[in-house]
Design an enzyme around this catalytic site. Structure first.
Site, PDB file in Angstrom:
ATOM      1  N   HIS A 146      -3.854   9.974  -0.037  1.00 45.57           N
ATOM      2  CA  HIS A 146      -4.262  10.333   1.298  1.00 45.57           C
ATOM      3  C   HIS A 146      -3.557  11.578   1.838  1.00 45.57           C
ATOM      4  CE1 HIS A 146      -0.703   8.490   3.608  1.00 45.57           C
ATOM      5  NE2 HIS A 146      -0.395   8.431   2.340  1.00 45.57           N
TER       6      HIS A 146
ATOM      7  N   TYR B 120      -5.087  -2.263   4.659  1.00 50.63           N
ATOM      8  CA  TYR B 120      -4.541  -0.993   4.157  1.00 50.63           C
ATOM      9  C   TYR B 120      -5.667   0.044   4.051  1.00 50.63           C
ATOM     10  CZ  TYR B 120      -1.752   1.694   0.654  1.00 50.63           C
ATOM     11  OH  TYR B 120      -1.051   2.630  -0.057  1.00 50.63           O
TER      12      TYR B 120
ATOM     13  N   HIS C 200       2.475   0.413  -3.726  1.00 45.02           N
ATOM     14  CA  HIS C 200       2.826  -0.644  -2.754  1.00 45.02           C
ATOM     15  C   HIS C 200       2.151  -1.945  -3.174  1.00 45.02           C
ATOM     16  CE1 HIS C 200       4.457   2.208   0.163  1.00 45.02           C
ATOM     17  NE2 HIS C 200       3.357   2.914   0.087  1.00 45.02           N
TER      18      HIS C 200
ATOM     19  N   ASP D   6      -0.531   5.521  -3.806  1.00 43.00           N
ATOM     20  CA  ASP D   6      -0.980   4.753  -2.631  1.00 43.00           C
ATOM     21  C   ASP D   6      -2.344   4.084  -2.832  1.00 43.00           C
ATOM     22  OD1 ASP D   6       1.184   5.071  -0.896  1.00 43.00           O
ATOM     23  OD2 ASP D   6       0.459   6.992  -0.145  1.00 43.00           O
TER      24      ASP D   6
HETATM   25 FE1  FEO Z   1       1.500   7.977   1.455  1.00 45.22          FE
HETATM   26 FE2  FEO Z   1       3.023   5.119   0.449  1.00 45.22          FE
HETATM   27  O1  FEO Z   1       2.918   6.870   1.060  1.00 45.22           O
END
Ligand code: FEO
Length: 396
Positions: A146, A193, A226, A165
């Site tokens: 992103h 998310y 993540h 991400d």
């Molecule tokens: Fe765009 Fe998890 O950082």
């Protein structure tokens, strides 16, 4: 603690059980999160991404103890945002000459944040890096997914896509893999998310997914930056992203309001009644925006076909809670969704006009050019009119 992913690939990240807000206070993380960093130990030892700065000491100590910092040959930075690059400063103090492989835009973001002249090596889509034992890394730029600097890295032989991400979730768990965790929680967090972070980039995402699929690289594992790693049918989340990127909606109408003396609340409840009477199959939900987590509410908007937004008129305008929320959903660039407005007023009555202007500006198409407004508190006649307004919404 180092954990095996597959063959000589390990997770060396941090699980952040305590995290309750992310991006400052812009994203609520009820389920915590993780900063996934990976280590590949072939002839060359490669570190992919680091972790958020508050965990830098712990991260570097773990790597020293379990790997030996001097054994790291290359660092791949898939993305420069601080949750993945924060520990890089501490790490590079110990191994300052280690080559860092990243996109040209990542050099800009990393030097812009840390002001260090590290040993950067620019990579672009299709570039390969030999890491020995017949294995290579293949880089795929993920520009604007992103950030402009975003990139994914593919490991041949083990068929792992380190997606950064993309396909992630803010979900702390020691179980690590999608086949081991609660699927409902996993998809709830993945959808939140997507709605809050990925949605603005839908057109780019579809092109990028097409590009990745056209590379015909076998993908056995999608290792995100993540949350959990997708190893059981990893393409399920790619298919879900296609579905979500295509201006996703369910048969849901969401009523979002704030109220001062419960007049606008009474309108919300009666509009809901009207929608249910006209279409018993539609999933109507009502939220007081001041009492609801705004990122959860964004997810409700994401899965709605229409939103009905209410505020009383106050000092010739609307409540800041409602105005602020519309500002938030404007930024997320939802498409193909309808909206309508309602609210109570005592004298000047600008609420519906202002709400309509804001909702149009945020990209929603208006169901009703006027909206539904009521002077003072609604009596039985006005409550019946609110029910009729709800029926009109359901039929739109
Ligand atoms: Fe765009 Fe998890 O950082």
């Amino acid at each position: 603690m180092k954990k095996k992913i597959k063959n000589n690939v390990y997770w060396v990240g941090i699980t952040d059980w305590d995290l309750r807000s992310f991006h400052g206070n812009d994203y609520s993380t009820h389920s915590g999160s993780s900063y996934n960093s990976y280590l590949i130990q072939e002839e060359k030892t490669v570190l992919i991404d680091t972790v958020w700065a508050p965990f830098a000491d712990q991260f570097v100590e773990n790597l020293e103890e379990e790997v030996g910092l001097k054994n790291i040959d290359f660092i791949v930075m898939n993305h420069g945002e601080v949750d993945h690059s924060g520990a890089l400063v501490k790490l590079m103090e110990k191994i300052p000459d280690t080559p860092i492989y990243c996109t040209a835009n990542a050099i800009k973001s990393l030097t812009g944040q840390y002001h260090k002249d590290w040993n950067f090596n620019i990579v672009k889509t299709g570039d390969r890096l030999d890491i020995g034992n017949g294995k290579e890394l293949i880089f795929v730029q993920m520009s604007m997914l992103h950030w402009p600097d975003s990139m994914a890295t593919y490991l041949t032989g083990d068929n792992i896509l380190f997606s950064n991400d993309a396909f992630g979730q803010h979900y702390a768990t020691e179980l690590m893999f999608n086949d081991l965790v609660d699927e409902c929680v996993l998809y709830k967090e993945a959808k939140k998310y997507y709605a809050n972070i990925i949605n603005p980039f839908n057109p780019l995402l579809i092109k990028k997914l097409d590009e990745i699929v056209s590379l015909k690289l076998p993908i056995d594992i999608i290792a995100t930056s993540h949350g959990v790693i997708w190893r059981d049918n990893p393409m399920q989340i790619v298919e879900k992203y296609y579905e979500w990127a295509n201006n996703y909606q369910e048969n849901q109408i969401t009523i979002i309001y704030d109220t001062m003396w419960d007049g606008t609340k009474a309108l919300a409840e009666n509009i809901s009644k009207g929608i249910q009477l006209a279409d018993p199959d539609v999933n109507v939900k009502i939220f007081n925006v001041s009492k609801t987590d705004e990122n959860d509410l964004v997810t409700e908007v994401f899965q709605s076909k229409s939103i009905i937004v209410g505020s009383p008129t106050v000092n010739n305008t609307i409540l800041s809670s409602v105005a602020g929320f519309i500002q938030l959903i404007k930024r997320l660039k939802f498409k193909d969704k309808k909206a309508a407005s309602f609210g109570c007023y005592g004298w000047s009555g600008e609420c519906t006009k202002i709400l309509n202007e804001l909702l149009s500006d945020a990209g929603f198409s208006l169901i009703d050019d006027e909206g539904f407004k009521v002077m003072w508190n609604p009596d039985e006649e006005k409550k019946n009119e609110a029910i009729e307004f709800g029926k009109k919404i359901a039929k739109a």
